[in-house]
Design an enzyme around this catalytic site. Sequence first.
Site, PDB file in Angstrom:
ATOM      1  N   GLY A  25      -5.725 -17.123  21.668  1.00  0.00           N
ATOM      2  CA  GLY A  25      -6.062 -15.771  22.106  1.00  0.00           C
ATOM      3  C   GLY A  25      -7.382 -15.254  21.587  1.00  0.00           C
ATOM      4  O   GLY A  25      -7.687 -14.069  21.747  1.00  0.00           O
TER       5      GLY A  25
ATOM      6  N   HIS B  84      -7.961  -9.053  12.443  1.00  0.00           N
ATOM      7  CA  HIS B  84      -7.374  -7.810  12.923  1.00  0.00           C
ATOM      8  C   HIS B  84      -6.577  -7.209  11.770  1.00  0.00           C
ATOM      9  O   HIS B  84      -5.759  -7.902  11.146  1.00  0.00           O
ATOM     10  CB  HIS B  84      -6.405  -8.077  14.084  1.00  0.00           C
ATOM     11  CG  HIS B  84      -7.040  -8.635  15.315  1.00  0.00           C
ATOM     12  ND1 HIS B  84      -7.368  -7.865  16.414  1.00  0.00           N
ATOM     13  CD2 HIS B  84      -7.400  -9.904  15.643  1.00  0.00           C
ATOM     14  CE1 HIS B  84      -7.902  -8.639  17.355  1.00  0.00           C
ATOM     15  NE2 HIS B  84      -7.925  -9.880  16.911  1.00  0.00           N
TER      16      HIS B  84
ATOM     17  N   ASP C 245     -11.191  -1.374  16.429  1.00  0.00           N
ATOM     18  CA  ASP C 245     -11.074  -2.149  17.664  1.00  0.00           C
ATOM     19  C   ASP C 245     -11.165  -1.207  18.856  1.00  0.00           C
ATOM     20  O   ASP C 245     -10.586  -0.124  18.856  1.00  0.00           O
ATOM     21  CB  ASP C 245      -9.737  -2.919  17.680  1.00  0.00           C
ATOM     22  CG  ASP C 245      -9.720  -4.021  18.722  1.00  0.00           C
ATOM     23  OD1 ASP C 245      -9.710  -5.202  18.329  1.00  0.00           O
ATOM     24  OD2 ASP C 245      -9.738  -3.696  19.932  1.00  0.00           O
TER      25      ASP C 245
ATOM     26  N   HIS D  96     -12.855 -13.130  12.926  1.00  0.00           N
ATOM     27  CA  HIS D  96     -12.490 -11.736  12.668  1.00  0.00           C
ATOM     28  C   HIS D  96     -11.033 -11.650  12.265  1.00  0.00           C
ATOM     29  O   HIS D  96     -10.198 -12.419  12.724  1.00  0.00           O
ATOM     30  CB  HIS D  96     -12.760 -10.841  13.878  1.00  0.00           C
ATOM     31  CG  HIS D  96     -12.224 -11.342  15.181  1.00  0.00           C
ATOM     32  ND1 HIS D  96     -12.832 -12.361  15.884  1.00  0.00           N
ATOM     33  CD2 HIS D  96     -11.147 -10.969  15.910  1.00  0.00           C
ATOM     34  CE1 HIS D  96     -12.149 -12.583  16.985  1.00  0.00           C
ATOM     35  NE2 HIS D  96     -11.102 -11.764  17.036  1.00  0.00           N
TER      36      HIS D  96
HETATM   37  P1  5GP Z   1      -9.507 -11.638  19.726  1.00  0.00           P
HETATM   38  O1  5GP Z   1      -8.872 -11.498  21.084  1.00  0.00           O
HETATM   39  O2  5GP Z   1     -10.759 -12.500  19.791  1.00  0.00           O
HETATM   40  O3  5GP Z   1      -8.574 -12.032  18.620  1.00  0.00           O
HETATM   41  O4  5GP Z   1      -9.973 -10.185  19.320  1.00  0.00           O
HETATM   42  C1  5GP Z   1     -11.148  -9.596  19.820  1.00  0.00           C
HETATM   43  C2  5GP Z   1     -10.992  -8.106  19.688  1.00  0.00           C
HETATM   44  O5  5GP Z   1     -12.271  -7.523  19.858  1.00  0.00           O
HETATM   45  C3  5GP Z   1     -10.061  -7.476  20.740  1.00  0.00           C
HETATM   46  O6  5GP Z   1      -8.986  -6.826  20.085  1.00  0.00           O
HETATM   47  C4  5GP Z   1     -10.975  -6.502  21.478  1.00  0.00           C
HETATM   48  O7  5GP Z   1     -10.322  -5.298  21.804  1.00  0.00           O
HETATM   49  C5  5GP Z   1     -12.117  -6.291  20.498  1.00  0.00           C
HETATM   50  N1  5GP Z   1     -13.394  -5.979  21.124  1.00  0.00           N
HETATM   51  C6  5GP Z   1     -13.976  -6.649  22.161  1.00  0.00           C
HETATM   52  N2  5GP Z   1     -15.162  -6.091  22.461  1.00  0.00           N
HETATM   53  C7  5GP Z   1     -15.337  -5.061  21.602  1.00  0.00           C
HETATM   54  C8  5GP Z   1     -16.376  -4.094  21.433  1.00  0.00           C
HETATM   55  O8  5GP Z   1     -17.404  -4.082  22.122  1.00  0.00           O
HETATM   56  N3  5GP Z   1     -16.212  -3.172  20.439  1.00  0.00           N
HETATM   57  C9  5GP Z   1     -15.101  -3.164  19.640  1.00  0.00           C
HETATM   58  N4  5GP Z   1     -15.042  -2.214  18.691  1.00  0.00           N
HETATM   59  N5  5GP Z   1     -14.095  -4.055  19.777  1.00  0.00           N
HETATM   60  C10 5GP Z   1     -14.214  -4.989  20.745  1.00  0.00           C
END
Ligand code: 5GP
Length: 112
Positions: free
Chosen positions: A92, A101, A30, A99
């Site tokens: 969130g 985490h 991440d 995905h």
């Molecule tokens: P969500 O908020 O959708 O559960 O998680 C999305 C995750 O994607 C976040 O933790 C964010 O830091 C990560 N993320 C967003 N853009 C990028 C990127 O361009 N590269 C990487 N490696 N992680 C990303």
Amino acid sequence: MENCIFCKIIRGEIPTVKAYEDDEMLVFSDIAPIANIHLLAIPKEHFKTVQELDGGRAALVGRMLQKIGAHAHEWGLDGGFRIISNQGEAAGQTVPHLHFHLLGGEPLPWGN
Ligand code: 5GP
Ligand code: ZN
């Protein structure tokens, strides 16, 4: 999907630090970690949430979880880790591509 950040990562259009890749799944770091180890596990097929699972995708997600378990040791997740998957904006979810985490590498507080 053309504009999906994670699809761009899969296509190699955005650089990332990969931990694992096969024909149906990618695991990478991440960009904004919230634990010592913070990986994201994604299917290569684009869909947003578990509400879009059919039988084939359910089997895919099952294989993903199996591989997460099998590779947790080499990813430094010994000692316990947490799997979080936000489903939809109100939970969130900021990237509309399913995905998981994977959080670990330290004792984790409850919550996120
Ligand atoms: P969500 O908020 O959708 O559960 O998680 C999305 C995750 O994607 C976040 O933790 C964010 O830091 C990560 N993320 C967003 N853009 C990028 C990127 O361009 N590269 C990487 N490696 N992680 C990303
Ligand atoms: Zn996508």
